[in-house]
Every structure is written in structure tokens, then in C-alpha cells.
Design a protein around this motif. Structure first.
Motif, mmCIF file in Angstrom:
data_model
loop_
_atom_site.group_PDB
_atom_site.id
_atom_site.type_symbol
_atom_site.label_atom_id
_atom_site.label_comp_id
_atom_site.label_asym_id
_atom_site.label_seq_id
_atom_site.Cartn_x
_atom_site.Cartn_y
_atom_site.Cartn_z
ATOM 1 N N GLU A 175 0.822 -1.217 0.000
ATOM 2 C CA GLU A 175 0.000 0.000 0.000
ATOM 3 C C GLU A 175 0.854 1.263 0.000
ATOM 4 O OE1 GLU A 175 -0.744 -2.529 1.998
ATOM 5 O OE2 GLU A 175 -2.603 -3.187 1.043
ATOM 6 N N PHE A 196 2.956 -5.749 -13.559
ATOM 7 C CA PHE A 196 2.456 -4.823 -14.572
ATOM 8 C C PHE A 196 0.958 -4.972 -14.824
ATOM 9 C CE2 PHE A 196 7.008 -4.951 -15.336
ATOM 10 C CZ PHE A 196 7.298 -3.618 -15.562
ATOM 11 N N PHE A 198 -0.850 -7.780 -15.633
ATOM 12 C CA PHE A 198 -1.337 -8.768 -16.592
ATOM 13 C C PHE A 198 -2.157 -9.843 -15.875
ATOM 14 C CE2 PHE A 198 2.491 -7.124 -18.675
ATOM 15 C CZ PHE A 198 2.002 -6.843 -19.941
ATOM 16 N N ARG A 236 -6.479 -1.950 -10.795
ATOM 17 C CA ARG A 236 -5.084 -1.562 -10.681
ATOM 18 C C ARG A 236 -4.660 -1.448 -9.207
ATOM 19 N NH1 ARG A 236 -3.193 -1.545 -14.955
ATOM 20 N NH2 ARG A 236 -1.191 -0.881 -14.140
ATOM 21 N N ASN A 237 -5.430 -2.121 -8.363
ATOM 22 C CA ASN A 237 -5.078 -2.102 -6.937
ATOM 23 C C ASN A 237 -3.791 -2.870 -6.693
ATOM 24 O OD1 ASN A 237 -7.430 -0.750 -6.557
ATOM 25 N ND2 ASN A 237 -8.580 -2.512 -5.797
ATOM 26 N N SER A 238 -3.116 -2.530 -5.606
ATOM 27 C CA SER A 238 -1.917 -3.268 -5.218
ATOM 28 C C SER A 238 -2.263 -4.741 -5.065
ATOM 29 C CB SER A 238 -1.391 -2.734 -3.881
ATOM 30 O OG SER A 238 -0.818 -1.482 -4.074
ATOM 31 N N VAL A 240 -0.713 -4.740 -8.058
ATOM 32 C CA VAL A 240 -0.448 -4.234 -9.418
ATOM 33 C C VAL A 240 0.257 -2.879 -9.298
ATOM 34 C CG1 VAL A 240 -1.504 -3.432 -11.563
ATOM 35 C CG2 VAL A 240 -2.417 -5.448 -10.411
ATOM 36 N N GLY A 241 1.294 -2.707 -10.086
ATOM 37 C CA GLY A 241 2.044 -1.452 -10.045
ATOM 38 C C GLY A 241 3.134 -1.426 -9.001
ATOM 39 N N ASN A 242 3.220 -2.488 -8.212
ATOM 40 C CA ASN A 242 4.210 -2.538 -7.129
ATOM 41 C C ASN A 242 5.401 -3.410 -7.480
ATOM 42 O OD1 ASN A 242 1.449 -2.627 -4.935
ATOM 43 N ND2 ASN A 242 2.908 -0.955 -5.084
ATOM 44 N N LEU B 46 1.702 0.597 -16.736
ATOM 45 C CA LEU B 46 2.998 0.440 -17.401
ATOM 46 C C LEU B 46 3.025 -0.783 -18.311
ATOM 47 C CD1 LEU B 46 5.275 1.299 -14.348
ATOM 48 C CD2 LEU B 46 4.928 2.704 -16.366
ATOM 49 N N ALA B 47 1.913 -1.499 -18.393
ATOM 50 C CA ALA B 47 1.898 -2.714 -19.217
ATOM 51 C C ALA B 47 2.239 -2.441 -20.685
ATOM 52 C CB ALA B 47 0.549 -3.410 -19.091
ATOM 53 N N GLY B 117 4.695 3.323 -10.955
ATOM 54 C CA GLY B 117 3.623 2.334 -11.000
ATOM 55 C C GLY B 117 2.360 2.842 -10.321
ATOM 56 N N HIS B 118 2.542 3.676 -9.315
ATOM 57 C CA HIS B 118 1.400 4.286 -8.610
ATOM 58 C C HIS B 118 1.668 5.781 -8.466
ATOM 59 C CE1 HIS B 118 -1.163 0.915 -7.424
ATOM 60 N NE2 HIS B 118 -0.058 0.208 -7.293
ATOM 61 N N ARG B 121 0.302 8.018 -5.737
ATOM 62 C CA ARG B 121 0.868 7.983 -4.377
ATOM 63 C C ARG B 121 2.144 8.812 -4.264
ATOM 64 N NH1 ARG B 121 0.779 1.413 -3.573
ATOM 65 N NH2 ARG B 121 -1.479 1.116 -3.738
ATOM 66 N N HIS B 124 3.454 10.119 -1.022
ATOM 67 C CA HIS B 124 4.097 9.262 -0.006
ATOM 68 C C HIS B 124 5.545 9.686 0.229
ATOM 69 C CE1 HIS B 124 1.241 5.525 -0.240
ATOM 70 N NE2 HIS B 124 0.593 6.661 -0.123
ATOM 71 N N HIS B 351 8.568 -14.275 -20.265
ATOM 72 C CA HIS B 351 7.503 -13.270 -20.379
ATOM 73 C C HIS B 351 8.139 -12.021 -20.951
ATOM 74 C CE1 HIS B 351 4.324 -10.385 -19.225
ATOM 75 N NE2 HIS B 351 3.536 -11.440 -19.351
ATOM 76 N N LYS B 353 7.960 -9.127 -20.026
ATOM 77 C CA LYS B 353 8.449 -8.228 -18.988
ATOM 78 C C LYS B 353 9.643 -8.816 -18.226
ATOM 79 C CE LYS B 353 5.396 -4.905 -19.485
ATOM 80 N NZ LYS B 353 5.810 -3.597 -20.018
#
Lengths: 308, 398
Positions: A175, A196, A198, A236-238, A240-242, B46-47, B117-118, B121, B124, B351, B353
Motif C-alpha cells: 500500500e 504490470f 497482466f 489496478r489495486n496493489s 499491481v504497479g508494485n 505500465l503494461a 507504478g502508482h 501515491r 508518499h 515473459h 516483462k
């Protein structure tokens, strides 16, 4: 002399017993002793050990455990370690490269356990081929997170989203992570990956009642339990993106269950336990002269050891 | 009397085209084209980008550092020349230089935000800041720089508070210096990447930023100075050309010495040497030798020292140097990351990525196009509606 004995170069008439016979006798004696101790029922012994652990009456010395299958031994040692204060445990993993056959079961076990999406892997197995024909060989190197004692990925995080917990496991706070991927560049083992977003089912055609994302993705939408929390895969919640990484299946450890990669290893090549317990299997193994750690020259002090 | 004032304030009837309008016109086109990629970025994260887990930074981070070099380098040199060397000529275009730096700074921040990616945030970094991380320092310093620059620009545009403006300008010198050194340290502290992990990298960032910034200043002067026949123009452009030329030569010489020590037989780290070889003779060798060394250093240096009396040649040289510096930042960021840390890792689990084969894709270029379009529109509109150009210069552009 039998045909078999003729073909055995180790046979020594002077000693009156061959190496094979000696080892055979030893194995039989060990097995008999084990059977006696285990009453031909490992499950019962395991339960008895658990009972002793719960009651706090388990002896510190556990020579008997050596007769058990290593998985059972490691589980009992894990339960024993969990009785100790958190700060006194030192989880380590030992991977015997001579036993690894490159089946990738640990990789898949990890993917299933942590519901890893496409492009996210915590424990790939590197295949290495070396030598020149006809003298060639292959080696398989599973590469989990090294859970370094001096982790380069931690100080670079701008928001303290990654840290070493009291047991020495490098954790992520999904988070809080902003997804800058600085930790990915800092890890010398490339053990961190980015999620990412997927999913396996996003490209499949929709066939009412049979296929399609609504039907097929229940499994990958099911939450994982990393770090003892529930992370359902939604939008896109965590996470994802982390940044994501292996955590030695901490959520399983705390429940007294070995990491998924350990239990799925068909060759018993991966060991896990508390290195601070001198009687533990891992403590024995990392005292071997053939132990090595990856990229030790960087001073990261990995908690993953390899037997070569 | 009231009617006379009213008529004076009334905007001129119709639209009179100025050359500076090209900025926002071309910017708007770039904005529209880039919007396709930007929408994909906002919708799918970012995909769609080519970056992955083993090459986690790519085109956007390279362009971000390039923009930081331009922004901080030009402002550092400008403030140094104006407030320390007391260059009166350069002080005349203060609003223009500050506005240019402001626009470039915004472009840099948008681009780096897109790399998160976020990005929602980003706050933060202020609330949970860990000052052991170079990125924390970069964000905080960049924020301070944005505030400082905004204040400077505000005062310069209003033409008031000259004392405060000077104070802010002097404060911007150490702040800019720290920002540029920290942006180099972001890479320099990463022990896992031997080509980055050198104490010389932050210093190279500093020299490179000054070289790129000097060329940008020269470009601004040659583009917008009104009386290009004056001695003042000749002296100013010659001064900036010499500074830019020596910085280019000095920076290239130091980089060459560093490269020599890395590649010297038996004296180096193999991973570091491999990454450097990738820059010098890898698939994108041309981006270093042709784009940077030939077009970004050799041609501008010849112009700066031999043809400094020609405004047009100086403009071309400055533009070449300013633009092609992006090849340097891209060559710092990418080749190091595409050099595998553990041999065979990329083949261990398949993959897109999890690959070390990185070439910026259309999505990444479109996002960069969008950001440059945004910058172009903002710059063009600023040149038209804000008093950033000296009045006589503005009249000349019509």
C-alpha cells in the motif's frame, strides 16, 4: 564369486566385506533403528512431536529427527523455532545444486501459492550449460530472494515500503510502494519484479458458461495471502504497479508450514529452517565446506545458501 | 480619456502570426499524437511500455534526466553568470530563461510521474520520506526547486522585488548543484550496477548538465535576442559558446579517461566493461558515436570555436548540442540495465516483462511526444501571453 561381485571393483577380499555390503548393512541398521523409533508410523511421531512442542516439553536436542524425511524434520524444526521469540529466529534457505534436476516444480508451486500473474516470478530456475563437447554438463540454479542481511534494495526505497522484519525477511508494504522500481535496479540478483497488471485470462475468448474472463478468472482473482494480508486481484489495486518479491512464504511459515518451494521440491533439494538452531538441518548444511552464496563479494550477506 | 485607455487595452483585431507561435502549434500537434500513448498509459498502467522487471527504467527515465540536465544546467549557469559574474547582458533575458527552465522542469516532472507504478501515491515521498534514498532527496530538492523557480519567475514577470529575486537566484545555485549531484547519485549508489556505481558519475552529471545548459542558453540567446548585429550580442554569444565548448571538450575528455580505465585489460570489473562495450559497440553504437560524439560534441565544438560569429551556425550548433544530449542519458540508463546480473536469468522464465532485450516502443515514444507537446504548447502560449520576451524582441518576432 557372483557375476555382480566380479564387476565390483571396490570388493576387497582381505577385509572380507565389500563397500556395497557395508553401506547396505548400515542402511538396514539405520532403517531398523528408525522404524523402531518411529513405530513404523511417521505421522504418529510427527503428531507426538507437535504435541510436545505445544506442551513445551520437546527436548532441545533432536537426534531422533534425523531419521525422519527431511520435510518432516524441517517442519518439526520450524514448529520448534516458532516457539522462540521472533528476534531469535534466523530463517535461511539451503539449495543443494547437486540434487536439483531443473523440474521447475518450485517455480510453479510458488506461482500457485502466491497467485502470481504473468510476468511475475519469485523463484525462477536458471539453467546453465557448461563445458565443451563431449565433456558437458548442466546445472540448475533456483533463485529465490536472497533475503540479504545487508539488502541493497531496502535503503534505496524512498518511502520505506520495503524493510527487513524481525525474522530477517525482507518485506514489502504494497500500500505504501509508489512503484518507482528503484529497488529492482538495486537488487544484484534481479530478485525483485514489477507487477504490470497482466492476467492469464485477459486474452481468452468468451464462450458463455464455458470460457471467458468472467468464468475462468475466478482462480486468479482469488486473493493471495502475502504478508498475512488478503490481496485480491482487482483493477489496478496493489500489488499491481508494485515491486514484488519472494518472502520465504512468510504467511505459511507463521502457520507452521514450510515455504511452497520447499514442499514442492521433488528432489528434496531445497531446505528451510532456523539457522540459529544448532540442531536444525539447515544449520548442519550451511556448515558444509561446499557451501556458497551468490555474489558474496557485494557484501549483501544472503540468507540463501547453495551446496555445490 | 477613458475611451482612449479602453482602446489602448483592446487586443489587436485578428490573429497576427509570430514565429514563436510555432511552439504551441507544433506542440499541439505533438500533444494530439502523443495523447494516444498517454491514454494507454493512464488506462493500462505500465503494461504497454517496453520496460520490464529486468530493465525497469528506460526511455522515460533517460528523458527525465536529460530534461533535468537542461533545466538545472541552464539555470545554474545563468544564475552564476548573472549573480556572481554580474553579466548584465544575460540579465536582460531573465524572465525568458526562468520561463524556459520552468517549462522544462514541468515536462521532467510529468515524465517521471508517468514512470511510477502508482503515481497517485507520489505524496508518499513527502509523508513517509526515507532520506537514505537518493530518490527522496531528488523529489524534495526538485520540489524546492519548483517552488523557488516559480517564485523567481513570478517576480521576474512582474518586474518587482529585485532584491528578493537576487536572493532567490543565489539560493538556486547550491540548490541546483545539489539537485544535479543527487540525480547522478541515484545511479551512483547502486552497487549492483557496476557502470553506474562510481563516484565520478555525479560529477559527470554536473559537467554534462552545465554543458547541455550552456548550449540551451546559447540557443535561447541566438533565437530570441533582438539586435543580433550588436556588440553585446556578439560578446554574449562568444562567451556562452566558449563556456559550452570547453565544457563539452572537458566532459568528453573526462568521460574518455574513465572509459579507458574501465576497459583497460585486466584492470576492471567484467560486468562494468560489458555495459560500456554495449555503449561503444553494441547495437545502438550510433546513438553514442554519431548522435552524441559527432552531432552533439564535434560539430558544436567546431562551430563554437571557429564559427562563433555566425548567429545561424551558433543556433544550429547549440540546438544540436542541446538536443543530442539525450543520447548520453539514454546511454547511461539503458545499457547498464540490459546487461544481465545473473547469466541465464532472462531465459529461466518467459515473459515479455522478464527480458533484457529493451528497445523503447511506440507507447513510450508517444508519451514522450505528449510531454514535449505539452511543453511546446505551454512555452508557445507563454511567449505569446506572458511578458517573458523583452518588448523590443517581442515586436521583432511578429
Amino acid at each position: 564369486m557372483t557375476e555382480q561381485e566380479k564387476l565390483t571393483p571396490q570388493s576387497t577380499a582381505s577385509e572380507g566385506v565389500s563397500r556395497r555390503e557395508f553401506l547396505g548393512a548400515l542402511a538396514v541398521a539405520g532403517a531398523v533403528a528408525a522404524f523402531e523409533q518411529l513405530a513404523a508410523n511417521p505421522q504418529a511421531v510427527l503428531a507426538a512431536y507437535e504435541e510436545q512442542i505445544v506442551q513445551g516439553t520437546l527436548a532441545q536436542s533432536s537426534a531422533d529427527l534425523k531419521a525422519l524425511d527431511v520435510l518432516e524434520r524441517m517442519r518439526i524444526e520450524l514448529l520448534r523455532a516458532l516457539q522462540k521469540p521472533v528476534g531469535e529466529r534466523r530463517w535461511v534457505m539451503v539449495i543443494d545444486l547437486r540434487k536439483c534436476i531443473g523440474c521447475h516444480a518450485c517455480t510453479i508451486g510458488c506461482v500457485a501459492e502466491n497467485k502470481l500473474p504473468p510476468g511475475v516470478v519469485y523463484r525462477p530456475v536458471i539453467e546453465e550449460e557448461f563445458g565443451t563437447y563431449p565433456n558437458v554438463a548442466r546445472r540448475f540454479i533456483p533463485r529465490p530472494c536472497m533475503q540479504c542481511e545487508n539488502p541493497p534494495c531496502v535503503p534505496v526505497c524512498p518511502v520505506r515500503a520495503t524493510y527487513t522484519n524481525a525474522e530477517g525477511i525482507v518485506e514489502m508494504d504494497y500500500e505504501r510502494c509508489i512503484g518507482c522500481r528503484y529497488c529492482l535496479t538495486a537488487c544484484p540478483y534481479s530478485a525483485r519484479v514489477s507487477d504490470f497488471g497482466f492476467t492469464y485470462t485477459e486474452e481468452i475468448p468468451v464462450i458463455q458458461g464455458l470460457l471467458g474472463t468472467q468464468t475462468a478468472d475466478d482462480y486468479e482473482r482469488a486473493p493471495n495471502f502475502e504478508y498475512g494480508k488478503e490481496y485480491a486481484r482487482q483493477g489496478r489495486n496493489s500489488p499491481v504497479g508494485n515491486a514484488r518479491k519472494c518472502h520465504f512464504c512468510q504467511h505459511r511459515i507463521l502457520e507452521g508450514v514450510l515455504p511452497a518451494c520447499v514442499t514442492t521440491c521433488i528432489g528434496r533439494a531445497t531446505f528451510f529452517g532456523d539457522a540459529n538452531d544448532p540442531d536444525s538441518l539447515v544449520a548442519e548444511l550451511i556448515a558444509s565446506p561446499n557451501v556458497l552464496r551468490l555474489r558474496e563479494e557485494l557484501g549483501t550477506e544472503p540468507r540463501v545458501y547453495y551446496l555445490k | 480619456m477613458a475611451q482612449a485607455i479602453s482602446e489602448q487595452k483592446r487586443p489587436a483585431a485578428g490573429f497576427s502570426f509570430r514565429l514563436t507561435d510555432l511552439f504551441w502549434i507544433l506542440g499541439a500537434i505533438a500533444l494530439l499524437i502523443g495523447a494516444v500513448g498517454m491514454l494507454d498509459r493512464l488506462r493500462f498502467g505500465l503494461a504497454p511500455a517496453a520496460i520490464g522487471s529486468y530493465v525497469p527504467w528506460g526511455l522515460w527515465v533517460g528523458f527525465y534526466d536529460y530534461l533535468v540536465w537542461l533545466e538545472v544546467g541552464s539555470l545554474l549557469l545563468f544564475s552564476g553568470l548573472v549573480y556572481i559574474a554580474h553579466n548584465e547582458s544575460l540579465a536582460k533575458i531573465k524572465p525568458l530563461v526562468l520561463f524556459t527552465g520552468f517549462v522544462v522542469l514541468l515536462m521532467a516532472l510529468i515524465l517521471v510521474a508517468m514512470d511510477l507504478g502508482h503515481f497517485e501515491r507520489f505524496w508518499h515521498v513527502y509523508v513517509y520520506a526515507d532520506f537514505g534514498s537518493m530518490i527522496t532527496w531528488m523529489v524534495w530538492l526538485h520540489t524546492a526547486y519548483l517552488i523557488l523557480l516559480s517564485m523567481e519567475l513570478f517576480l521576474a514577470l512582474r518586474g518587482t522585488g529585485k532584491g528578493l529575486l537576487k536572493t532567490l537566484g543565489i539560493i538556486s545555485l547550491p540548490l541546483g548543484l545539489m539537485l544535479i549531484l543527487v540525480s547522478g547519485s541515484i545511479f551512483g549508489v547502486v552497487a549492483a550496477r557496476p557502470l553506474w556505481n562510481t563516484s565520478s558519475l555525479p560529477l559527470m552529471f554536473f559537467i554534462s548538465a552545465l554543458a547541455a545548459g550552456a548550449s540551451l542558453l546559447l540557443l535561447i540567446v541566438t533565437l530570441f535576442w533582438k539586435d543580433t548585429k550588436s556588440d553585446e550580442f556578439a560578446q554574449l554569444t562568444q562567451l556562452l559558446a566558449r563556456i559550452a565548448g570547453w565544457l563539452l571538450l572537458g566532459g568528453t575528455f573526462i568521460a574518455g579517461v574513465i572509459a579507458f580505465t574501465i576497459l583497460y585489460q585486466g584492470g576492471g570489473n567484467l560486468q562494468r566493461a560489458a555495459a560500456l562495450q554495449l555503449i561503444l559497440s553494441g547495437p545502438f553504437w550510433w546513438s553514442f558515436w554519431i548522435v552524441h560524439i559527432l552531432l552533439g560534441v564535434a560539430v558544436p565544438v567546431v562551430i563554437y570555436f571557429a564559427f562563433y560569429k555566425s548567429r545561424w551556425l551558433l543556433m544550429i550548433g547549440a540546438a544540436l548540442a542541446s538536443i543530442t544530449f539525450v543520447a548520453v542519458t539514454l546511454n547511461i540508463v539503458i545499457p547498464t540495465l540490459v546487461t544481465e546480473e545473473l547469466t541465464g536469468l532472462a531465459a529461466a522464465y518467459h515473459h515479455q516483462k522478464l527480458s533484457v532485450d529493451y528497445v523503447p516502443n511506440l507507447n513510450e515514444w508517444l508519451v514522450v511526444t505528449f510531454v514535449f507537446g505539452f511543453g511546446g504548447v505551454l512555452y508557445g502560449l507563454g511567449l505569446r501571453f506572458l511578458p517573458v520576451l523583452p518588448k523590443d524582441t517581442q515586436a521583432n518576432e511578429e
